[in-house]
Design a protein around this motif. Structure first.
Motif, PDB file in Angstrom:
ATOM      1  N   GLY A 213       0.838  -1.209   0.000  1.00  0.00           N
ATOM      2  CA  GLY A 213       0.000   0.000   0.000  1.00  0.00           C
ATOM      3  C   GLY A 213       0.863   1.244   0.000  1.00  0.00           C
ATOM      4  O   GLY A 213       1.785   1.377  -0.809  1.00  0.00           O
ATOM      5  N   ASP A 214       0.595   2.139   0.937  1.00  0.00           N
ATOM      6  CA  ASP A 214       1.376   3.382   1.000  1.00  0.00           C
ATOM      7  C   ASP A 214       2.495   3.319   2.037  1.00  0.00           C
ATOM      8  O   ASP A 214       3.211   4.298   2.225  1.00  0.00           O
ATOM      9  N   ILE A 215       2.664   2.199   2.722  1.00  0.00           N
ATOM     10  CA  ILE A 215       3.658   2.132   3.799  1.00  0.00           C
ATOM     11  C   ILE A 215       5.079   2.127   3.254  1.00  0.00           C
ATOM     12  O   ILE A 215       5.953   2.855   3.724  1.00  0.00           O
ATOM     13  N   LEU A 216       5.317   1.297   2.257  1.00  0.00           N
ATOM     14  CA  LEU A 216       6.666   1.188   1.683  1.00  0.00           C
ATOM     15  C   LEU A 216       6.574   1.215   0.172  1.00  0.00           C
ATOM     16  O   LEU A 216       5.888   0.394  -0.435  1.00  0.00           O
ATOM     17  N   GLY A 217       7.255   2.193  -0.439  1.00  0.00           N
ATOM     18  CA  GLY A 217       7.355   2.254  -1.889  1.00  0.00           C
ATOM     19  C   GLY A 217       8.784   1.920  -2.270  1.00  0.00           C
ATOM     20  O   GLY A 217       9.630   1.690  -1.403  1.00  0.00           O
ATOM     21  N   ALA A 218       9.072   1.890  -3.567  1.00  0.00           N
ATOM     22  CA  ALA A 218      10.432   1.591  -3.993  1.00  0.00           C
ATOM     23  C   ALA A 218      11.342   2.755  -3.606  1.00  0.00           C
ATOM     24  O   ALA A 218      11.240   3.841  -4.155  1.00  0.00           O
ATOM     25  N   GLY A 219      12.179   2.542  -2.623  1.00  0.00           N
ATOM     26  CA  GLY A 219      13.138   3.566  -2.203  1.00  0.00           C
ATOM     27  C   GLY A 219      12.571   4.620  -1.286  1.00  0.00           C
ATOM     28  O   GLY A 219      13.268   5.575  -0.922  1.00  0.00           O
ATOM     29  N   ARG A 220      11.339   4.482  -0.901  1.00  0.00           N
ATOM     30  CA  ARG A 220      10.710   5.499  -0.055  1.00  0.00           C
ATOM     31  C   ARG A 220       9.839   4.829   1.002  1.00  0.00           C
ATOM     32  O   ARG A 220       9.243   3.786   0.740  1.00  0.00           O
TER      33      ARG A 220
END
Lengths: 192, 194
Positions: free
Chosen positions: A128-135
């Protein structure tokens, strides 16, 4: 197992379709809308949407539910008991359940994000919005540094390097890359 | 579509090559498999749902291809021409690209983290919301490109040019930059610090 990706213009978000080889009951993760492309993916692969997993209650991840339920008789799983005025099956951290033939494990989101939960199916993690690629999530960053570190240590760093990270927005990644290059996670690893 | 069949060889956690039950390094007929795949890459316009980690491609044309939802991580690409191609939601992590051409490509939602780029030309490309975390790039050219929301955090960039690029929301946090030129680009709208 097959996992399809579909880009949704609504919030530039990602929807994932997980189903068995050869068709059958399938899972949709975060349906921000039901567009023609997604509908074709479902139908062309002989899938029937039986289950919907929601990582958090936010329009770009939920807006498609109502349309989907007009076509498919699906159950909604999320960390809230209702979503868009629809009843759901409430999922708590560490719950394990089998849907559409796949074992799903709910992974804890930070406590203050009361509507959020992550899902692991096999070696895929839907963040979801917890962990993105590199963020990591901007909402997560509102926590004190030590709380962020504790959350990431206890819930994400324990995952295998080969785990595929499928975020709600942006490109896919792997835990190996996140541990090596995501600055927030790298700092925690280096300080521990 | 990603397929997630893990290599059947003992203690191997790598993903198997699409259509086979083992990863490339554990396939018995590697040369034949590689040949078959390269022939298919040449003849087909679309490379879709393909998992082929550790592939080694050299002196090859991949112009105007659509590379969609595929995984070519831990691979080597030497003198490969990707110009005019669309690369969407694909993984090229920990790969090596030498003397490759990516001119006028459209790269969206793709992940090149941990890769090495030597003498590669990305000029005139749309590289949007993609991930170049921790890459080592030397003598590379991103001129006239749209790099909106593309992430170069922890990258090492040496002799790299970003002339006249859209850098809005591009992220260069903790990147090491030696002889990097951002002339005519809106670097004020990129992130260099947090």
């Amino acid at each position: 197992m097959r996992c399809f990706y579909n880009f949704i213009l609504n919030g530039f978000s990602n929807t994932y379709l997980v189903g068995p080889d050869g068709g059958g009951d399938a899972i949709l993760v975060d349906p921000g809308e039901l567009n023609i492309k997604l509908f074709k993916l479902i139908e062309d692969n002989d899938f029937y949407i039986k289950h919907i997993l929601i990582t958090h209650n936010d329009n770009p991840h939920t807006e498609g539910i109502r349309t989907i339920l007009k076509i498919y008789d699906a159950k909604i799983y999320c960390n809230s008991s209702r979503i868009n005025d629809m009843d759901t099956i409430k999922v708590k951290a560490d719950d394990e359940f089998t849907i559409s033939g796949f074992k799903v494990k709910a992974v804890k989101a930070p406590d203050f994000l009361t509507d959020s939960i992550l899902y692991r199916i096999d070696n895929m993690l839907f963040t979801g919005d917890i962990l993105g690629a590199g963020r990591i999530s901007k909402r997560l960053k509102t926590l004190p540094d030590e709380d962020i570190a504790e959350y990431i240590k206890n819930n994400l760093l324990c995952l295998d390097d080969n785990t595929l990270v499928f975020p709600g927005h942006g490109p896919p990644s792997t835990m190996k890359v996140e541990k090596m290059f995501n600055p927030d996670i790298k700092d925690i690893l280096e300080s521990s | 579509m990603f397929t997630f069949n893990v290599c059947k060889s003992r203690d191997c956690g790598k993903y198997s090559v699409t259509g086979y039950d083992r990863c490339f390094s554990h396939l018995e007929n590697r040369e034949a498999v590689l040949k078959r795949y390269l022939e298919s890459f040449s003849s087909e316009e679309m490379i879709r749902n393909t998992n082929f980690e550790e592939i080694h491609v050299e002196n090859f044309l991949l112009q105007n291809k659509q590379i969609i939802v595929s995984n070519f991580s831990n691979s080597i690409f030497e003198n490969v021409d990707f110009s005019g191609s669309h690369i969407l939601f694909s993984l090229f992590q920990f790969s090596v690209f030498s003397d490759c051409t990516f001119t006028e490509t459209i790269i969206k939602y793709s992940n090149f983290a941990g890769s090495t780029f030597r003498n590669c030309d990305f000029s005139g490309s749309d590289i949007v919301n993609s991930n170049f975390l921790g890459v080592a790039a030397s003598v590379c050219n991103f001129n006239d490109s749209n790099l909106y929301y593309t992430n170069f955090t922890n990258a090492t960039l040496k002799d790299v040019t970003f002339l006249d690029c859209n850098l809005k929301k591009a992220d260069f946090y903790r990147s090491r930059r030696i002889n990097v030129n951002f002339k005519y680009s809106n670097y004020e709208e990129a992130d260099f610090e947090r």
